[in-house]
Design a protein around this motif. Structure first.
Motif, PDB file in Angstrom:
ATOM      1  N   ILE A  36      34.007  23.582   2.528  1.00  0.00           N
ATOM      2  CA  ILE A  36      33.268  24.229   3.601  1.00  0.00           C
ATOM      3  C   ILE A  36      32.359  23.181   4.252  1.00  0.00           C
ATOM      4  O   ILE A  36      31.661  22.441   3.548  1.00  0.00           O
ATOM      5  N   PRO A  37      32.347  23.064   5.567  1.00  0.00           N
ATOM      6  CA  PRO A  37      31.463  22.080   6.218  1.00  0.00           C
ATOM      7  C   PRO A  37      30.006  22.284   5.821  1.00  0.00           C
ATOM      8  O   PRO A  37      29.535  23.429   5.696  1.00  0.00           O
ATOM      9  N   GLU A  38      29.283  21.190   5.624  1.00  0.00           N
ATOM     10  CA  GLU A  38      27.885  21.265   5.216  1.00  0.00           C
ATOM     11  C   GLU A  38      27.015  21.920   6.270  1.00  0.00           C
ATOM     12  O   GLU A  38      25.925  22.427   5.966  1.00  0.00           O
ATOM     13  N   THR A  39      27.480  21.933   7.510  1.00  0.00           N
ATOM     14  CA  THR A  39      26.691  22.512   8.596  1.00  0.00           C
ATOM     15  C   THR A  39      26.874  24.021   8.742  1.00  0.00           C
ATOM     16  O   THR A  39      26.284  24.628   9.635  1.00  0.00           O
ATOM     17  N   VAL A  40      27.704  24.607   7.874  1.00  0.00           N
ATOM     18  CA  VAL A  40      28.032  26.035   7.983  1.00  0.00           C
ATOM     19  C   VAL A  40      27.556  26.782   6.744  1.00  0.00           C
ATOM     20  O   VAL A  40      27.728  26.314   5.614  1.00  0.00           O
ATOM     21  N   GLU A  41      26.955  27.944   6.960  1.00  0.00           N
ATOM     22  CA  GLU A  41      26.622  28.833   5.848  1.00  0.00           C
ATOM     23  C   GLU A  41      27.602  29.998   5.848  1.00  0.00           C
ATOM     24  O   GLU A  41      28.062  30.436   6.902  1.00  0.00           O
ATOM     25  N   VAL A  42      27.919  30.479   4.650  1.00  0.00           N
ATOM     26  CA  VAL A  42      28.853  31.585   4.498  1.00  0.00           C
ATOM     27  C   VAL A  42      28.176  32.698   3.714  1.00  0.00           C
ATOM     28  O   VAL A  42      27.728  32.486   2.584  1.00  0.00           O
ATOM     29  N   ILE A  43      28.089  33.853   4.336  1.00  0.00           N
ATOM     30  CA  ILE A  43      27.567  35.047   3.666  1.00  0.00           C
ATOM     31  C   ILE A  43      28.784  35.815   3.164  1.00  0.00           C
ATOM     32  O   ILE A  43      29.568  36.334   3.954  1.00  0.00           O
ATOM     33  N   LYS A  44      28.942  35.883   1.869  1.00  0.00           N
ATOM     34  CA  LYS A  44      30.203  36.317   1.285  1.00  0.00           C
ATOM     35  C   LYS A  44      30.180  37.750   0.764  1.00  0.00           C
ATOM     36  O   LYS A  44      29.143  38.268   0.358  1.00  0.00           O
ATOM     37  N   ASP A  45      31.371  38.332   0.790  1.00  0.00           N
ATOM     38  CA  ASP A  45      31.685  39.572   0.081  1.00  0.00           C
ATOM     39  C   ASP A  45      30.787  40.748   0.457  1.00  0.00           C
ATOM     40  O   ASP A  45      30.269  41.467  -0.393  1.00  0.00           O
ATOM     41  N   ILE A  46      30.632  40.944   1.755  1.00  0.00           N
ATOM     42  CA  ILE A  46      29.910  42.106   2.253  1.00  0.00           C
ATOM     43  C   ILE A  46      30.873  43.287   2.286  1.00  0.00           C
ATOM     44  O   ILE A  46      31.974  43.193   2.833  1.00  0.00           O
ATOM     45  N   SER A  47      30.480  44.405   1.712  1.00  0.00           N
ATOM     46  CA  SER A  47      31.334  45.589   1.700  1.00  0.00           C
ATOM     47  C   SER A  47      31.282  46.287   3.060  1.00  0.00           C
ATOM     48  O   SER A  47      30.200  46.571   3.573  1.00  0.00           O
ATOM     49  N   TYR A  48      32.454  46.539   3.634  1.00  0.00           N
ATOM     50  CA  TYR A  48      32.484  47.214   4.938  1.00  0.00           C
ATOM     51  C   TYR A  48      33.175  48.572   4.886  1.00  0.00           C
ATOM     52  O   TYR A  48      33.234  49.277   5.901  1.00  0.00           O
ATOM     53  N   GLY A  49      33.708  48.965   3.730  1.00  0.00           N
ATOM     54  CA  GLY A  49      34.457  50.220   3.654  1.00  0.00           C
ATOM     55  C   GLY A  49      34.513  50.751   2.236  1.00  0.00           C
ATOM     56  O   GLY A  49      33.768  50.324   1.353  1.00  0.00           O
ATOM     57  N   LYS A  50      35.444  51.666   2.007  1.00  0.00           N
ATOM     58  CA  LYS A  50      35.494  52.422   0.754  1.00  0.00           C
ATOM     59  C   LYS A  50      36.602  51.977  -0.183  1.00  0.00           C
ATOM     60  O   LYS A  50      36.852  52.642  -1.198  1.00  0.00           O
ATOM     61  N   HIS A  51      37.253  50.868   0.118  1.00  0.00           N
ATOM     62  CA  HIS A  51      38.417  50.471  -0.670  1.00  0.00           C
ATOM     63  C   HIS A  51      38.176  49.206  -1.498  1.00  0.00           C
ATOM     64  O   HIS A  51      39.047  48.367  -1.637  1.00  0.00           O
ATOM     65  N   GLY A  52      36.983  49.100  -2.038  1.00  0.00           N
ATOM     66  CA  GLY A  52      36.680  48.055  -3.003  1.00  0.00           C
ATOM     67  C   GLY A  52      36.974  46.652  -2.505  1.00  0.00           C
ATOM     68  O   GLY A  52      36.535  46.245  -1.426  1.00  0.00           O
ATOM     69  N   LYS A  53      37.742  45.878  -3.293  1.00  0.00           N
ATOM     70  CA  LYS A  53      38.020  44.473  -2.962  1.00  0.00           C
ATOM     71  C   LYS A  53      38.752  44.321  -1.632  1.00  0.00           C
ATOM     72  O   LYS A  53      38.670  43.272  -0.984  1.00  0.00           O
TER      73      LYS A  53
ATOM     74  N   VAL B 295      31.725  33.564  12.696  1.00  0.00           N
ATOM     75  CA  VAL B 295      33.131  33.892  12.464  1.00  0.00           C
ATOM     76  C   VAL B 295      33.214  34.869  11.292  1.00  0.00           C
ATOM     77  O   VAL B 295      32.798  34.548  10.181  1.00  0.00           O
ATOM     78  N   VAL B 296      33.738  36.040  11.567  1.00  0.00           N
ATOM     79  CA  VAL B 296      33.895  37.083  10.557  1.00  0.00           C
ATOM     80  C   VAL B 296      35.334  37.093  10.087  1.00  0.00           C
ATOM     81  O   VAL B 296      36.265  37.115  10.899  1.00  0.00           O
ATOM     82  N   SER B 297      35.533  37.065   8.785  1.00  0.00           N
ATOM     83  CA  SER B 297      36.881  37.206   8.219  1.00  0.00           C
ATOM     84  C   SER B 297      36.846  38.323   7.197  1.00  0.00           C
ATOM     85  O   SER B 297      35.850  38.487   6.482  1.00  0.00           O
ATOM     86  N   PHE B 298      37.935  39.093   7.132  1.00  0.00           N
ATOM     87  CA  PHE B 298      37.891  40.280   6.281  1.00  0.00           C
ATOM     88  C   PHE B 298      39.221  40.507   5.563  1.00  0.00           C
ATOM     89  O   PHE B 298      40.286  40.136   6.057  1.00  0.00           O
ATOM     90  N   ASN B 299      39.126  41.104   4.394  1.00  0.00           N
ATOM     91  CA  ASN B 299      40.301  41.577   3.676  1.00  0.00           C
ATOM     92  C   ASN B 299      40.739  42.914   4.240  1.00  0.00           C
ATOM     93  O   ASN B 299      39.915  43.681   4.759  1.00  0.00           O
ATOM     94  N   TYR B 300      42.015  43.205   4.110  1.00  0.00           N
ATOM     95  CA  TYR B 300      42.518  44.548   4.391  1.00  0.00           C
ATOM     96  C   TYR B 300      43.614  44.868   3.382  1.00  0.00           C
ATOM     97  O   TYR B 300      44.176  43.976   2.750  1.00  0.00           O
ATOM     98  N   ARG B 301      43.889  46.146   3.214  1.00  0.00           N
ATOM     99  CA  ARG B 301      44.920  46.563   2.266  1.00  0.00           C
ATOM    100  C   ARG B 301      46.290  46.032   2.678  1.00  0.00           C
ATOM    101  O   ARG B 301      46.556  45.886   3.871  1.00  0.00           O
TER     102      ARG B 301
ATOM    103  N   ALA C  41      36.333  47.571   9.585  1.00  0.00           N
ATOM    104  CA  ALA C  41      35.626  46.285   9.655  1.00  0.00           C
ATOM    105  C   ALA C  41      34.890  46.132  10.985  1.00  0.00           C
ATOM    106  O   ALA C  41      33.720  45.708  11.023  1.00  0.00           O
ATOM    107  N   ILE C  42      35.557  46.463  12.082  1.00  0.00           N
ATOM    108  CA  ILE C  42      34.924  46.313  13.391  1.00  0.00           C
ATOM    109  C   ILE C  42      33.834  47.367  13.590  1.00  0.00           C
ATOM    110  O   ILE C  42      32.815  47.111  14.239  1.00  0.00           O
TER     111      ILE C  42
END
Length: 292
Positions: free
Chosen positions: A30-47, A96-102, A119-120
């Motif tokens: 990960i670039p040193e100039t970027v922070e990443v806020i990880k694993d925010i829950s956006y829904g009801k389907h766990g991981k 930049v937002v990236s998300f998991n989906y089923r 997610a949106i």
């Protein structure tokens, strides 16, 4: 039946693709100039319903935002697979937002679209907390992710299409989208395609919901669409360019690399060691900046 038949094949392909992607991403960080806020829950389907927010460590005011819809044939991939790509995009001045989906075949259509919407919706309700400017929102997706961007952007911009779905869409619209090495009008491609059948397991029930082309209007966001000479989905670009032009939708297209270059292939842009990947990602982000 297709679900049961495809599960062993999907497991095998997931393992093989993961090995190849690990080789591709070896030695990245990960670039040193970027922070990443990880694993925010956006829904009801766990991981399956977790997202990350990548953003420059140094910024002032609100940030324009790119949402990345990962690829993987609707049955493979997650936000972790795209973490170097999305953090790299953030160095260009975006959140930049990236998300998991089923994933299918365990979770067939419309699970993927439902999760995109969740997610949106979460982003629309929480953007201010993360200094995200929803007036300057952009989507990118590759391969199956490009299909999801195409499908979901159509939903956001056509109330008639929204009536076919049980969920409510948020009142947001991307200014522009990046469609990368994608496949699009899958309702016309189902015959004999086991991957698509594993995704759309009930084509009779959802026949109208997957006719995306029918519901695209001039309200669809501006489009940057790209591919490469050795991308197996290369032939999808020109028909889509003509389709968008006919709808009076602003569209820019580019084919990167040469036929003689084996790296000029499917989803080359996530392989950050490639010069054409940097060129493409610069071009796409500069295209988005025109709308900021």
């Amino acid at each position: 039946m297709i679900r049961l038949l495809f599960i062993p094949q999907a497991k095998k392909m997931r393992k093989e693709w993961a090995q190849g992607d690990a080789i591709r991403d070896k030695d990245y960080s990960i670039p040193e100039t970027v922070e990443v806020i990880k694993d925010i829950s956006y829904g009801k389907h766990g991981k399956w319903n977790l997202l990350d927010i990548n953003r420059p460590k140094s910024y002032s005011g609100k940030l324009p935002c790119i949402v990345s819809f990962h690829g993987g044939g609707w049955f493979y991939g997650d936000k972790e697979l795209y973490r170097f790509y999305t953090s790299n995009l953030a160095t260009r001045g975006f959140a930049v937002v990236s998300f998991n989906y089923r994933l299918c075949p365990e979770h067939p259509f419309p699970a993927h679209i439902e999760d995109c919407n969740a997610a949106i919706t979460w982003l629309s309700e929480n953007a201010g907390q993360y200094d995200i400017d929803l007036d300057h929102l952009f989507f990118v997706g590759d391969s199956a992710g490009a299909n999801l961007v195409y499908h979901y952007s159509t939903l956001l911009t056509n109330p008639e299409f929204q009536k076919l779905y049980k969920f409510k869409v948020p009142a947001v619209k991307p200014k522009a989208v990046g469609l990368n090495c994608g496949t699009y009008n899958i309702d016309e491609q189902l015959e004999g395609n086991n991957v698509l059948k594993a995704y759309i397991q009930n084509p009779r029930k959802y026949a109208e919901q997957i006719k995306v082309k029918k519901y695209v209007t001039e309200n669809f966001p501006a489009v940057y669409i790209m591919s490469a000479p050795n991308d197996f989905l290369r032939t999808e670009v020109e028909p889509m360019v003509e389709f968008f032009k006919a709808k009076n939708i602003p569209v820019t297209s580019k084919i990167y690399g040469t036929k003689e270059d084996p790296d000029a292939c499917h989803v080359f842009h996530v392989n950050l060691k490639l010069a054409i990947a940097t060129e493409c990602n610069d071009d796409e982000c500069n295209f988005f900046k025109k709308f900021c």
